[in-house]
Design an enzyme around this catalytic site. Sequence first.
Site, short mmCIF file in Angstrom:
data_model
loop_
_atom_site.label_atom_id
_atom_site.label_comp_id
_atom_site.label_asym_id
_atom_site.label_seq_id
_atom_site.Cartn_x
_atom_site.Cartn_y
_atom_site.Cartn_z
N SER A 1 1.28 -8.95 -2.07
CA SER A 1 1.17 -8.56 -0.68
C SER A 1 -0.08 -9.18 -0.03
O SER A 1 -0.21 -10.39 -0.02
CB SER A 1 1.20 -7.03 -0.58
N ASP B 1 5.94 -10.81 -3.29
CA ASP B 1 6.62 -9.99 -2.28
C ASP B 1 5.91 -9.95 -0.93
O ASP B 1 5.73 -8.89 -0.34
CB ASP B 1 6.84 -8.56 -2.80
N HIS C 1 8.18 -3.13 -4.04
CA HIS C 1 7.13 -3.98 -3.49
C HIS C 1 5.95 -4.13 -4.44
O HIS C 1 5.40 -5.23 -4.60
CB HIS C 1 6.68 -3.41 -2.15
#
Length: 308
Positions: free
Chosen positions: A122, A146, A285
């Site tokens: 992220s 992700d 995630h």
Amino acid sequence: MEVAIDNSEFSYLPAQAEALGVPLPPVERLTLPLADGRTLSALRFGSEAPRVTLLHGAGLNAHTWDTTALALQQPLLAIDLAGHGDSSWRDDVDYTPRTLARDVAAAVEAWTTQPQLMVGQSLGGLTGAALAASRPDLVSEVIVIDITPGIDVTAGPAALREFYAGPTDFASRDELVDKAISLGFGGTRPETERGVFLNTRMRADGRVEWKHHFAHLAAQALAAHDPGSATAPSVLHETGWDDLAAVTAPITLVRAARGFVSEADAADFQRRVPTARLVVLDATHNVQETAPVALAGLIESATPARRI
């Protein structure tokens, strides 16, 4: 307020290693003074010079990588990005990838002896790309987990905004565990207790507070009746595509099948970065927490075999 680092942060590792069936490597907390007076903190796994550096996402900390690091069994660094974990908060609240990358560059120069396989999830993924673009001498390869510059995950779901709403300090960690479970976060109670313990700290007055700055900024935003910014400040993804285009090292995008990057997002990434490899893992995630063994295997395939 200065808060002493609690070495019991390592108390969960033996059980995690036993569950994986792997030996427990040496693990230590590192602290690096920065030129502007702040400090950067990290975990070092293994006794040899790291060749893998792990960068977490917004609102997390280096311990999010514990299970992945244990499964990998290689010398590595897991860095607390500025405003997270035991690293200093920024007075200017600038937590954009290019700014964060400058701290990571200082850490790599101080704590490693070779270019790093930079693995970022992220916000950490965009930070790794920014570092690889600006300091190619420090990065051998980039794995972005992700995230793409085309999506913004900082707004978060309503439940997450509620989780960070209200006070920023608490009488006990049990309060936070109960709140997390009531809102559907975490898994079992022991898993939730571990997550809360590693993402909070005890102040000198006995109150418990979140370690990461974003929770405090979220509470301020809610108090100012600005719910649109109630989970974290924008990380300004606009520069992300420029950074990725400038990266000369090999790039892999890991898409979590149950995460934030859609098939269309991944296709856009590959169109813009045609040399990138795409890997899909069955995970949410936070891939490092929900598919740590598979992720460790992917990282290991990108590094020469040298165990801790």
